[in-house]
Motif scaffolding. Structure first.
Motif, mmCIF file in Angstrom:
data_model
loop_
_atom_site.group_PDB
_atom_site.id
_atom_site.type_symbol
_atom_site.label_atom_id
_atom_site.label_comp_id
_atom_site.label_asym_id
_atom_site.label_seq_id
_atom_site.Cartn_x
_atom_site.Cartn_y
_atom_site.Cartn_z
ATOM 1 N N ASP A 274 -7.885 -1.541 -1.358
ATOM 2 C CA ASP A 274 -8.084 -1.042 -2.718
ATOM 3 C C ASP A 274 -6.719 -0.714 -3.323
ATOM 4 O O ASP A 274 -5.851 -0.148 -2.659
ATOM 5 N N LYS A 275 -6.538 -1.047 -4.555
ATOM 6 C CA LYS A 275 -5.342 -0.764 -5.358
ATOM 7 C C LYS A 275 -4.119 -1.616 -5.008
ATOM 8 O O LYS A 275 -3.357 -1.984 -5.889
ATOM 9 N N LYS B 78 -8.571 -1.398 4.264
ATOM 10 C CA LYS B 78 -9.219 -1.312 2.951
ATOM 11 C C LYS B 78 -8.819 -0.023 2.224
ATOM 12 O O LYS B 78 -8.557 -0.016 1.032
ATOM 13 N N ASN B 79 -8.756 1.074 2.976
ATOM 14 C CA ASN B 79 -8.439 2.374 2.359
ATOM 15 C C ASN B 79 -6.981 2.775 2.605
ATOM 16 O O ASN B 79 -6.654 3.952 2.671
ATOM 17 N N SER C 84 0.839 -1.211 0.000
ATOM 18 C CA SER C 84 0.000 0.000 0.000
ATOM 19 C C SER C 84 0.867 1.253 0.000
ATOM 20 O O SER C 84 0.541 2.255 -0.655
ATOM 21 N N ASN D 197 -4.200 -4.519 -2.987
ATOM 22 C CA ASN D 197 -4.617 -5.912 -2.765
ATOM 23 C C ASN D 197 -3.973 -6.527 -1.515
ATOM 24 O O ASN D 197 -3.819 -7.741 -1.427
#
Ligand code: SF4
Length: 769
Positions: free
Chosen positions: A750-751, A387-388, A204, A753
């Motif tokens: 998101d983005k 998640k974010n 991330s 994974n």
């Protein structure tokens, strides 16, 4: 005797030992207890001479790189006696142990019996001393020669109907040389299936930083800590996971920096630190590190950051140019106006409530930022596994950009990496989505065209194995089953393959939950003397701040059968690709210098690699953001606008984060204690807010099962002991890998994974025997 062939070996740690002892959480990290603990671990595993030799070489410029975390060593002077922390010493104890697993050990212990041990007991068995093979249907591993091992793996790989049916996983211990050869082999074989442990930790950060500032790595150097005015540490527990960071924070503090910690739990290292390497520390005199502790709710970081930004914006609009660095914003960034528009949609009180932070603390924090411009932001899994996560990390960058805090001394981004060479492995091309430029360079240097389509990351690889699309799984280090989410699903995935291969130093659970056939190939660790053609070889590793330096093992290997990882890859590649290879694998088997010569040709930043690798202390890789240069699509650092997501829990639901104990490094369990949090002899515990315990009708010490439903499936982690702890309401924490079973495979950021191991929704029910 039981028919063990019909039984599945445990994929999870066995249940509770119930010997739990609790004390009050500690308020000071390190100090004399850390020194004693280090000595106990090291000298419990080897004799005094070997132990001293290992410790005196650990993190020295001519010694070996700590196999623990990726925190950097000082560029200048290093202590000749102890340039390491308690966890570094434990990592050495684990790797340099003289206990070894002979073929007789595997003859005496079936796979099924070994899997009934917990991860701590498995790890304590010792080093794997010989290549071992588990034939289809067998209950016990048996010895195999290196040549036969390579031939068998090659036969499996060559009979696949597509190279994409093979998965080549890497963990962060692997040095640059082996990592480069491994990706080269996988790509010439025909696949980009190169998942790695990064997919589960800082992926991330890489995605966010690449998009915002043009480089997926942090921008600060170690020396910047001494120059910083403010250091904000989000979702990170350096006292346990990167302990030498505490010395850098102490120095920053002595130079007047304000330290702000943002975390759901108060972590001991961030509260107080007693540096055992100083006279004061040796006398037990502690330094208080954190000035402002923001006990944020799980996933409250985005709301917190936006609230601080909004308060700063109000001040800036009141007196333009006094709070934000308008010159920097104008010259070096893009997207400021949209960012301002986006942030004005929010109400600061609502943001504070969503973060779980009082308005007083919010104002106090904003006041600190208002006056300062040399700001470092550090973070770890507490931000990346949501998640974010990508948006939250971009919000961290937004805050730094407002203050002009990237690209100048004492300021910048600092994603703190968890494993010694995880950053270097990515630089070497361990990347299922390698940039086109990297693939083109491989083609230019070697004359073959690497596959152009993306490969599987970790989550995709697990799905592919589960669906029968991937049939051979090869792991360069690590403990894949314990590191990954959704343990039961992942175990099923591994069991469905034809072959699992692990290049390892020690036995772990991933060796026991296997494909139809399995192999364990024993390799040298960082500590081991790695001889080739009569010459001691060295490898190179890249730390969290982009310094590449030599790591030269010096301890006598515990067995004549161990091979260096680069040699294992070269031999496997030769056995698999044979005459169809355009790579001179034989050359790489002569000396690791030949590998570095070719890395230099293929990867920018490695000019004069062999020469510069021999400079004691190593060299820095190019880093645009560090110099204020942003290699993004528009050549600017980009402000981004994103939403705050408010997760609403039902009254009986809780949000769980996984974390490590103090006796743990990633999936390696050094012991059963968590000294700083006051937990002893037990790992199956759940940390809860006292109000939640009462509200849900439980009491401290109760035995509970943790469960959740996701995708129509119930997941359960059995038999956990409730411990009241300082943590926000409806938030809980448990140790991994024990609760990885609750992390749904398809719940990812998101983005990036990345599995969302820091935001697992669960419920509790009384455990019934
Ligand atoms: S801080 Fe990290 S790299 Fe340094 S000695 Fe400790 S575990 Fe090893």
């Amino acid at each position: 005797m039981d028919n063990q062939q019909d039984k599945k070996p445990n994929a999870e740690n066995p249940e509770s030992l119930l010997n739990l002892k609790l004390t009050k959480p500690k308020i000071v990290a390190a100090g004399i207890p850390a020194v004693l603990s280090s000595a106990k671990h090291v000298f419990g595993e080897m004799d005094l001479a070997r132990g001293m030799k290992a410790l005196l070489a650990l993190n020295q410029k001519d010694g070996f790189d700590c196999p623990g975390c990726a925190w950097p060593d000082p560029d200048g002077h290093r202590s000749k006696i102890a340039e390491y922390c308690e966890n570094g010493a434990k990592a050495i104890a684990e790797e340099a142990t003289t206990k070894k697993l002979t073929p007789q050990f595997f003859k005496d212990n079936s796979v099924y019996e070994l899997a009934r041990l917990n991860d701590y007991e498995i790890g304590k068995k010792g080093r794997v001393a010989q290549p071992m093979y588990l034939p289809e249907g067998a209950t016990h591993y048996q010895p195999i020669s290196w040549d036969d091992a390579f031939t068998r793996i090659a036969v499996h790989l060559n009979k696949l109907s597509s190279p994409d049916e093979a998965v080549f996983y890497t963990s962060g211990r692997t040095g640059n040389e082996a990592a480069f050869l491994y990706q080269l082999f996988a790509r010439e074989y025909g696949t980009n299936n190169l998942p790695d442990c990064s997919n589960m930790c800082h992926e991330s950060s890489g995605v966010a930083l690449n998009e915002s500032v043009g480089l997926g790595k942090g921008s600060v150097k170690l020396e910047d800590f001494a120059k910083a005015e403010v250091i904000i540490i989000l979702g990170q527990n350096p006292g346990t996971n990167h302990p030498r960071m505490l010395s850098a924070l102490q120095e920053a503090k002595e130079n007047g920096a304000t330290i702000i910690s943002v975390n759901p739990l108060p972590e001991t290292g961030l509260i107080g630190f007693s540096n055992p390497q100083t006279v004061k520390g040796a006398l037990g005199i502690k330094a208080r590190l954190t000035d402002i502790f923001l006990q944020v709710k799980l996933n409250g970081d985005m709301a917190l950051l936006k609230a601080i930004e909004l308060l700063l914006l109000e001040e800036e609009e009141r007196a333009p140019g006094t709070v934000f660095d308008q010159e920097f914003i104008k010259e070096r960034t893009a997207g400021y106006e949209e960012f301002v528009k986006g942030i004005k949609r929010y109400n600061v009180e609502e943001l504070a409530a969503a973060a779980g932070i009082s308005m007083d603390q919010m104002r106090q924090t904003a006041e600190v930022f208002k006056k300062k411009s040399k700001i470092i932001a550090c973070w770890a899994m507490g931000l990346t596994q949501h998640k974010n996560a990508v948006d939250t990390i971009k919000e961290v960058v937004n805050l730094l950009l407002l203050k002009g805090s990237i690209g100048k001394p004492g300021a910048g981004t600092c994603p703190v990496r968890g494993h010694s060479n995880v950053q270097g492995d990515r630089t070497m091309g361990i990347n299922e989505k390698a940039p086109q430029k990297f693939l083109d360079n491989i083609e230019r240097v070697y004359g073959f065209r690497p596959p152009q389509h993306h490969g599987y990351d970790v989550v995709e690889a697990i799905h592919a194995m589960h669906e029968g699309k991937a049939k051979v799984f090869i792991a360069m280090g690590g403990n894949f089953l314990s590191a990954t989410p959704d343990t039961v699903y992942t175990a099923e995935a591994l069991r469905r393959t034809d072959l699992t291969v692990h290049v390892s130093t020690k036995l772990n659970r991933s060796h026991l939950v296997t494909g139809k056939e399995a192999m364990i190939l024993p390799c040298c660790g960082h500590t081991d003397l790695d001889m080739m053609n009569g010459e001691a070889q060295f490898i190179t590793c890249e730390n969290s701040m982009g310094v590449v330096q030599m790591s030269k093992g010096s301890l006598k290997p515990i067995s004549e059968y161990l091979l260096g990882e680069p040699l294992i890859v070269a031999k496997l590649a030769k056995a698999t690709l044979g005459d169809r290879s355009k790579v001179n694998w034989d050359l790489y088997m002569q000396h690791y210098d030949y590998i570095r010569n070719d890395i230099e040709l293929a990867i920018p930043g490695f000019e004069d690699y062999n020469k510069r690798a021999r400079i004691l202390g190593g060299f820095y890789l190019p880093n645009g953001p560090r110099e204020g240069k942003f290699n993004t699509f528009n050549g600017k650092a980009n402000f981004t606008t994103s939403d705050v997501t408010f997760t609403k829990l039902a009254p009986d639901e809780l949000m769980m984060q996984t974390l490590r104990s103090h006796d743990q490094f990633n999936t390696t369990i050094y012991g059963l204690n968590d000294r700083y949090r006051g937990v002893f002899n037990e790992r199956r515990v759940i940390f809860m807010n006292e109000k939640d315990i009462t509200r849900l009708g439980f009491a401290a010490g109760d035995l509970v099962d943790l469960y959740n439903y996701h995708g129509g499936k119930e997941r359960v982690a059995h038999k956990f002991i409730i411990i009241p702890f300082s943590i926000p309401e409806q938030c809980t924490a448990t140790y991994f890998p024990e609760t990885n079973v609750l992390v749904p495979i398809d719940s990812t950021a998101d983005k990036s994974n990345t599995p969302t191991s820091k935001m697992v929704i669960l419920k509790l029910r009384k455990h019934v025997e």
